[in-house]
Each structure stands twice: as structure tokens, then as C-alpha cells.
Design a protein around this motif. Sequence first.
Motif, mmCIF file in Angstrom:
data_model
loop_
_atom_site.group_PDB
_atom_site.id
_atom_site.type_symbol
_atom_site.label_atom_id
_atom_site.label_comp_id
_atom_site.label_asym_id
_atom_site.label_seq_id
_atom_site.Cartn_x
_atom_site.Cartn_y
_atom_site.Cartn_z
ATOM 1 N N HIS A 82 37.855 35.883 29.719
ATOM 2 C CA HIS A 82 39.152 36.461 29.338
ATOM 3 C C HIS A 82 39.746 35.757 28.131
ATOM 4 O O HIS A 82 40.088 34.578 28.186
ATOM 5 N N HIS A 84 42.016 36.706 24.187
ATOM 6 C CA HIS A 84 42.624 37.686 23.274
ATOM 7 C C HIS A 84 42.440 37.087 21.879
ATOM 8 O O HIS A 84 43.335 36.419 21.363
ATOM 9 N N HIS A 222 45.194 42.260 34.114
ATOM 10 C CA HIS A 222 45.982 41.053 34.411
ATOM 11 C C HIS A 222 46.583 41.234 35.798
ATOM 12 O O HIS A 222 47.232 42.248 36.059
ATOM 13 N N HIS A 279 43.791 36.054 36.253
ATOM 14 C CA HIS A 279 44.875 35.113 36.588
ATOM 15 C C HIS A 279 44.987 34.887 38.105
ATOM 16 O O HIS A 279 44.746 33.817 38.588
ATOM 17 N N ASP A 337 42.097 32.732 28.214
ATOM 18 C CA ASP A 337 43.243 33.457 27.684
ATOM 19 C C ASP A 337 43.330 33.179 26.186
ATOM 20 O O ASP A 337 42.356 32.738 25.590
HETATM 21 ZN ZN LIG Z 1 45.482 37.741 29.040
#
Ligand SMILES: [Zn+2]
Length: 409
Positions: A82, A84, A222, A279, A337
Amino acid sequence: MPEVRSKKSEVGISNSFAINFAFMAYRKLSADKIFDGYKLIENGVLVITKEGMIEDIVALESAGENIEVFEGILSPGFVNCHCHLELSHMKAIIPEKTGLVDFVFKVVTERDHSEEEILKAIKRAEEEMISNGIVAIGDICNNSLTVSQKSKQNLHYYNFIEASGWLPAVAELRIERAKNLLEEFSTINDQCSIVPHAPYSVSENLWKGIQPYFENRVVSIHNQETAFEDEFFLKGRGDFIRMYEMMKIDNSHHQPTNKSSLRSCFDKLLKAKNALLVHNTFTKQEDIDYIKQLQAANYKPQIFFCLCVNANKYIEDVLPPIELFRKNSCTIVLGTDSLASNWSLSILDEIKTIRKNFPKIPLSELLQWATSNGAKALEMDNHLGSFEKGKKPGIVLIDEENFSAKRFF
Ligand SMILES: [Zn+2]
């Protein structure tokens, strides 16, 4: 004692192993330990081609000469499930421990960056991941700014085209945008899908529009990143009401479901092949029970619980209930993340934080989350995640003392 496959192992290597391998273009790597994607092995030698393709792991005494010996642990490359990448320019911009609502508000309203600056940050972030031993990434995409970097094929990507929009009226536009992005990312490879952002940011109309795109794909969402998420679905109260007020988004269409956020939307992922729940900071036993029930009723997707502990600490200063997932034999994978909510893009840094807070979890288990589990989650296990013959998973040397990584291939 951990098992070491002998030279008479399944691949049928003969007694003249050393001679045969000397003539062929192989390299033989040995270290204090070898992690093969599942377990730690002592006194083993990893045999690879010059290009980094795995041939075998053999016992030290059978491996012959010209063995390159290293200090530390040899491991397959890490899978970051995960990230971005497109937010890499936001490093250190949002203060720590603001809580999710203010964090999300800052991310969506932060606009003060040139395209050139963003592209440079994307390139730097990719370089950082490569040097940290990461070989594959599940990356969330809200725009096409990462396409040019990803087209260089320096790393393996599964691109998750993220759809969000809480107002039912914007659904059509958002579906169209996601479809166009999907087309753009499909030019890199076919490992891409349209995914929902989070239960609290996808309207019923938008869910309906994107669901057909989940079929046989890997999807991510998420999940339960803040305690307010469940409150929003259970009672229609809490900090998300404040967020939609701040964003001036009408929330009057929202009907509390009297169920947790996970239980309110999970059945919409039905057609996916794999589902990554990301998460899970506030996931409870009842949620896991619910998933187990669905699975017992032949619910198709394989479920992966993706932990991003450093981001949880950065945003909410909490940690997910890792022992709960272990107790329930959930399949765990790891993610970093983005640099908007993390100081580094390093899977080893994530493992370090988990070890500090959950010291009883064996290292081999943590490394499995970071390698073979991640590769399975992103459907890359045919070539990544473990030291098995024919795979080219990248090879990383972990320094056990300061827990840093050096990449071989
Ligand atoms: Zn995220």
C-alpha cells in the motif's frame, strides 16, 4: 533445526553439483541465514543465475567452491502492498498526530505544488524504495502523474485506480474519470483495477458503478483507519460529520447502517479475486467473525489485512490490533502508505516498528508478511516473493544489527 534441502533435492541436482555449476553461469550466495519467503535457513547456499533467477537452495557442504559469503540475512525483495506514490511531494507537510479527519482534509486541499516538483518527488520516492529492498508495490492512483515513472518498469506495480465521491450526484463523473485512468494505466501492464477509497467516501451510486470492475481483480480499500469510521456507520455521528462540514459536502443522504463500516460495505467486494483491507487500526473480533462467515459461505475473494503501522503512528498515534489478526490466522501483508503520512518508504522500517511494539512475533513471520504474502496479495507470486526455482524475486541482504537492507538484484 530449520530444514535445508540437500543436493539430492527435488530438482535432482547430481553429486557433481559443484562441477556442473562451475561451468554454468551461476552465482552461489551464502549468509548467516537465508529467508526463503517462508522460513529462515541456516547453513544454506542460494544458487542463482547471473541475472538473479533462483535455481535452488542447497546445503553448504554440498555447494562446492566459489561461494560468496555475506553477513546478515538473504531475503527475497520486499512487497509494499500500500503506497500512494503520487503524494510523495507531501513529505513532512502535514503535521503528525492530527487524526485522520484533519489529515484527509489537508491532503485533498493541498494544491501548492508544480507538476515538475511532483514528478521529481515521485522519481526520488521510487529510488528510495529500490534502495530499501522493495521490488513490488500496490499503488493507489488518483491521477496519471505516476504513469511516466512506472512505464520505466524499474519496479513491479499493481495500480489501484481509486474512486471516491460522497455526493451521489458526482458518481457518474467519478466513474468516467476512473475508467479513463484505468485505460491510461493499462498501457503499463494489465495489473490494475478500479477500487473504492473507503466506506465513508463512496456513495451507493458510486459503488454500483465501480463494482463490475472488481471482477477477478485485486481490489483494495482503506478500512477502519479511525474509530470515527465505525461511529459514522453505526450511529451517523462523529468526526466525519465535521469533515463533510469542513468540505462543504452535503451528508444528508447518509443512512447509518447500525453495523461497523467493514460490515456495511464488505459484501460489495464479492466479485474480486483478492481484497486488501488497508490499515485495520480499529478492526474488531466481530468484523473478523463476519468475514469468516462469508468465507464459509463460499465468498470468493481471498482477504489480506494490510498493515501500515508507521502511517498509523503518524496520523492517529495508534497501532492496529496485530495479535488479534494473528490469533485468527488472518493473512497479513505490509504497506508504507505515502510520504504524506510516513517518514520513509521502507518495509524494513515498518517491521522495525512492529518488532518494537510486538517483540514476540518471530522475525520469519514478519518477513513472510513482507515477501511471499505480499506477492500473493498482488498476484505476483508466480515470479516474486520467495526463493523458488525459476522466480526472479530480487535479492536483499538484511543487516541484522542495524536492520537495514542492501539490494543485490
Ligand atoms: Zn492510503
